[in-house]
Design an enzyme around this catalytic site. Structure first.
Site, PDB file in Angstrom:
ATOM      1  N   ASP A 186       8.679 -44.060 -10.813  1.00 21.38           N
ATOM      2  CA  ASP A 186       8.734 -45.326 -10.068  1.00 21.38           C
ATOM      3  C   ASP A 186      10.084 -46.004 -10.341  1.00 21.38           C
ATOM      4  OD1 ASP A 186       7.901 -45.838 -12.789  1.00 21.38           O
ATOM      5  OD2 ASP A 186       7.453 -47.883 -12.219  1.00 21.38           O
ATOM      6  N   HIS A 491       6.533 -35.946  -9.898  1.00 25.57           N
ATOM      7  CA  HIS A 491       6.316 -37.296  -9.359  1.00 25.57           C
ATOM      8  C   HIS A 491       7.546 -38.124  -9.751  1.00 25.57           C
ATOM      9  CE1 HIS A 491       3.662 -40.605  -8.007  1.00 25.57           C
ATOM     10  NE2 HIS A 491       4.306 -41.325  -8.911  1.00 25.57           N
ATOM     11  N   ASP A 535       1.505 -28.879 -10.518  1.00 17.63           N
ATOM     12  CA  ASP A 535       2.852 -29.154 -10.025  1.00 17.63           C
ATOM     13  C   ASP A 535       2.801 -29.680  -8.598  1.00 17.63           C
ATOM     14  OD1 ASP A 535       5.549 -29.337  -9.576  1.00 17.63           O
ATOM     15  OD2 ASP A 535       5.853 -27.187  -9.280  1.00 17.63           O
ATOM     16  N   GLU A 544       4.510 -36.576 -13.760  1.00 11.72           N
ATOM     17  CA  GLU A 544       5.558 -37.588 -13.612  1.00 11.72           C
ATOM     18  C   GLU A 544       6.638 -37.375 -14.674  1.00 11.72           C
ATOM     19  OE1 GLU A 544       4.162 -41.648 -13.231  1.00 11.72           O
ATOM     20  OE2 GLU A 544       6.195 -42.408 -12.894  1.00 11.72           O
TER      21      GLU A 544
HETATM   22  O1  9MR Z   1       3.018 -43.462 -20.163  1.00 11.32           O
HETATM   23  C1  9MR Z   1       2.014 -44.370 -19.752  1.00 11.32           C
HETATM   24  C2  9MR Z   1       0.676 -43.835 -20.163  1.00 11.32           C
HETATM   25  O2  9MR Z   1       0.601 -43.773 -21.570  1.00 11.32           O
HETATM   26  C3  9MR Z   1      -0.428 -44.718 -19.603  1.00 11.32           C
HETATM   27  O3  9MR Z   1      -1.675 -44.123 -19.879  1.00 11.32           O
HETATM   28  C4  9MR Z   1      -0.232 -44.858 -18.095  1.00 11.32           C
HETATM   29  C5  9MR Z   1      -1.290 -45.739 -17.438  1.00 11.32           C
HETATM   30  O4  9MR Z   1      -1.192 -47.047 -17.868  1.00 11.32           O
HETATM   31  O5  9MR Z   1       1.034 -45.412 -17.832  1.00 11.32           O
HETATM   32  C6  9MR Z   1       2.083 -44.585 -18.262  1.00 11.32           C
HETATM   33  O6  9MR Z   1       3.294 -45.198 -18.001  1.00 11.32           O
HETATM   34  C7  9MR Z   1       3.700 -45.298 -16.653  1.00 11.32           C
HETATM   35  C8  9MR Z   1       4.087 -46.743 -16.431  1.00 11.32           C
HETATM   36  O7  9MR Z   1       2.942 -47.533 -16.517  1.00 11.32           O
HETATM   37  C9  9MR Z   1       4.822 -46.957 -15.126  1.00 11.32           C
HETATM   38  N1  9MR Z   1       5.932 -46.055 -14.980  1.00 11.32           N
HETATM   39  C10 9MR Z   1       5.527 -44.657 -15.091  1.00 11.32           C
HETATM   40  C11 9MR Z   1       4.929 -44.406 -16.459  1.00 11.32           C
HETATM   41  C12 9MR Z   1       4.636 -42.935 -16.671  1.00 11.32           C
HETATM   42  O8  9MR Z   1       3.548 -42.477 -15.961  1.00 11.32           O
END
Ligand code: 9MR
Length: 565
Positions: A186, A491, A535, A544
């Site tokens: 993102d 992602h 994938d 991601e």
């Molecule tokens: O890395 C984060 C993971 O530990 C959490 O379980 C998840 C859901 O809250 O969020 C992950 O972090 C994301 C972040 O919230 C937004 N940018 C992408 C991150 C990686 O997925």
């Protein structure tokens, strides 16, 4: 003289050929490594060299060189069934092969792997790419062709007129908060994840000052006499520092109210907001700024002083506001990175501030917020914070008497886990970002090796790193652009939107995640935790990319490149 120079020249030519080799996309290769799980990038001449044969009957193996000549033969060892992958596992070990070259594995049944290298610089290209990936994440800046090659793109997200969300406590005005790195797939920018990411990489430079000296990664600052890693980190810190309010408190994040579609940064038109302000962001800001004040002291004294003043005022704010958790307000759905338990955050900030200032109040705070010496896996942006404090204290020779013993006890626990798991890796519990758990444990082991010089810790770190490059139950190499079975659809918005087949290189993927929070969008091929990976671009829960997953990769490969050559 000539006799001496010839091997050096051959070695140099070999190095140039290897480092300029374009990594081959998996569809160009026969699918040879379905059952053989090995480090697809390769091994150091003097490293432990293991691979796994999963769910396949074979009894012995051979290692062949690139001319098809057998250089070593060995027996496969029975390792039993692994509950996490549902596989029957055999293991091969060719550690005694210390010769440099290109090799492949063949089982007695005839199946083979793709070629891999055994060379003294085996992670150099992967390490450089994992640092360069931060450059590709730069917000508010175009990626010029001369630096980004085919991944050039226009500038996006100027972030010079960000609205204050009411959760900041402000009702009007705009914040100028440009620059920094996009967090992940993102386009958000989050202080707490920026802090741990930068903190982990600065840890390496404090522990091994000679590590990653290159000034030639081909980023805009290359050649300026400052190592590129520090230039790249500075791009992030210059954004992070804008996130501090006048009273010392630090805003939580800069995002839109929602995640946008898979479009390039320049096409993005959602309003950007400064959101939240709390204890977690203020303390992690204090910690990383205090750390930066040390690392940048010689190269930019003015920034160093500014960073320390900012760190101390963020600490003071957190002491006054010691229990302000962050939760997404109702109208915000971007990443939460929330926390409501702050003792570990106080601990990390106190550790960095104590190291930087020597002040008694920070030393007292370390006692007040004393932490159990554990490594709690998953959500490393939240739970690895206490380890950040331990590591900085150890690396900077503070409280070493009490901490060393505990660090080694924890490292021995990790080694025992590696021994107990048929794949020879340290985790059997897979949640969101599991690859960073494996790498964080490798980081702990690297520090144990640094403290003791004991080979067993280095072996553990190497075995976990093999996991990342293919010795895992999915058979994928988890760094984009590297390995013979590569991830092609991460992602990651630019990779999805740029019309280039290969994803932007140098990113660590999240990895297997038993919780599959995205299963309404994608179908996973397996229900086994260690295989819960797919994938597909829509798999944000397994496929991601993210800053805090790359940082331990930089730490670990940076350390290995230093000690294994
Ligand atoms: O890395 C984060 C993971 O530990 C959490 O379980 C998840 C859901 O809250 O969020 C992950 O972090 C994301 C972040 O919230 C937004 N940018 C992408 C991150 C990686 O997925």
């Amino acid at each position: 003289m000539k006799i001496f120079l010839l091997p050096v020249a051959i070695f140099a030519i070999f190095a140039i050929i290897l480092s300029s080799c374009k990594t081959i996309a998996p569809e160009q290769l026969p699918d040879k490594n379905q059952n053989i799980r090995y480090n697809q990038v390769g091994y150091y001449p003097h490293s432990i060299k293991e691979f796994v044969v999963a769910d396949y009957e074979a009894s012995s193996f051979q290692i062949l060189n690139d001319r098809g000549k057998i250089v070593l033969e060995g027996e496969l060892i029975e390792k039993g069934n692994w509950e996490a992958s549902g596989e029957h596992v055999l293991q091969g070990d060719f550690s005694i092969l210390t010769k440099a070259g290109t090799f492949y594995i063949q089982l007695n049944t005839g199946i083979t792997t793709s070629p891999f290298y055994i060379v003294p610089w085996v992670y150099e290209a992967a390490l450089n790419a994992s640092i360069k990936s931060f450059y590709f994440q730069r917000a508010s800046m175009a990626i010029e062709e001369q630096y980004g090659g085919i991944y050039k793109r226009a500038s996006g997200h100027p972030d010079d007129h960000c609205f204050y969300h009411p959760s900041t406590g402000k009702e009007e005005g705009l914040l100028d908060s440009p620059g920094g790195w996009y967090d992940a797939g993102d386009y958000g920018k989050y202080v707490v994840n920026a802090a741990i990411t930068v903190g982990q990489m600065l840890n390496l430079l404090e522990m091994v000052p000679d590590a990653i000296p290159t000034d030639q990664l081909n980023i805009p600052e290359s050649g300026n006499g400052i190592r590129d890693l520090l230039d790249e980190i500075r791009y992030e810190l210059d954004w992070v520092i804008t996130m501090q309010d006048d009273d010392g408190g630090v805003y939580h994040k800069l995002t839109a109210l929602t995640f946008g579609p898979f479009i390039m940064p320049e096409a993005y038109d959602l309003d950007r907001y400064i959101i939240g302000k709390g204890t977690f962001s203020s303390l992690t800001f204090a910690a990383v700024m205090a750390q930066a004040s040390r690392v940048y002291a010689d190269i930019d004294p003015a920034f160093s002083s500014e960073a320390l003043v900012a760190a101390e005022s963020a600490w003071d704010w957190a002491v006054e506001n010691s229990d302000v958790p962050y939760r997404n307000p109702e109208d915000v759905v971007t990443g939460q990175y929330g926390d409501d338990e702050f003792s570990d955050d106080f601990y990390w900030a106190a550790a960095e501030l104590y190291i930087s200032t020597g002040k008694e109040n920070y030393l007292d705070a370390l006692t007040q917020y004393d932490q159990p010496y554990i490594h709690q896996i998953t959500n490393s942006w939240k739970f690895f914070i206490r380890n950040m404090g331990f590591h900085s204290l150890l690396i900077n020779d503070k409280l070493t008497e009490s901490l060393t013993e505990k660090h080694l006890a924890l490292s021995d626990e990790i080694l025992a886990k590696i021994e107990s798991i048929p794949y020879g890796i340290s985790i059997d519990h897979f949640e969101w970002g599991s690859n960073s758990d494996v790498l964080n444990q490798a980081m702990i082991l690297c520090i144990a090796h640094h403290l003791t010089g004991e080979q067993k810790y280095l072996d553990g770190a190497l075995r976990n790193t093999d996991y990342i490059f293919g010795k895992n139950a999915t058979g994928y190499s988890f760094l984009t652009g590297f390995g013979s079975k590569q991830v092609m659809f991460p992602h990651h918005r630019p990779s999805g939107a740029d019309a280039i087949d290969e994803p932007v290189p140098g990113f660590i993927l999240g990895g297997p995640n038993k919780d599959k929070q995205d299963s309404q969008h994608v179908e996973y091929a397996s229900d086994y935790p260690a295989k819960s990976f797919v994938d597909l671009q829509d798999s944000y829960a397994s496929n991601e990319v993210c800053l805090n997953w790359n940082a331990p990769a930089v730490f670990v490969m940076g350390y290995l490149e230093q000690v294994m050559r």
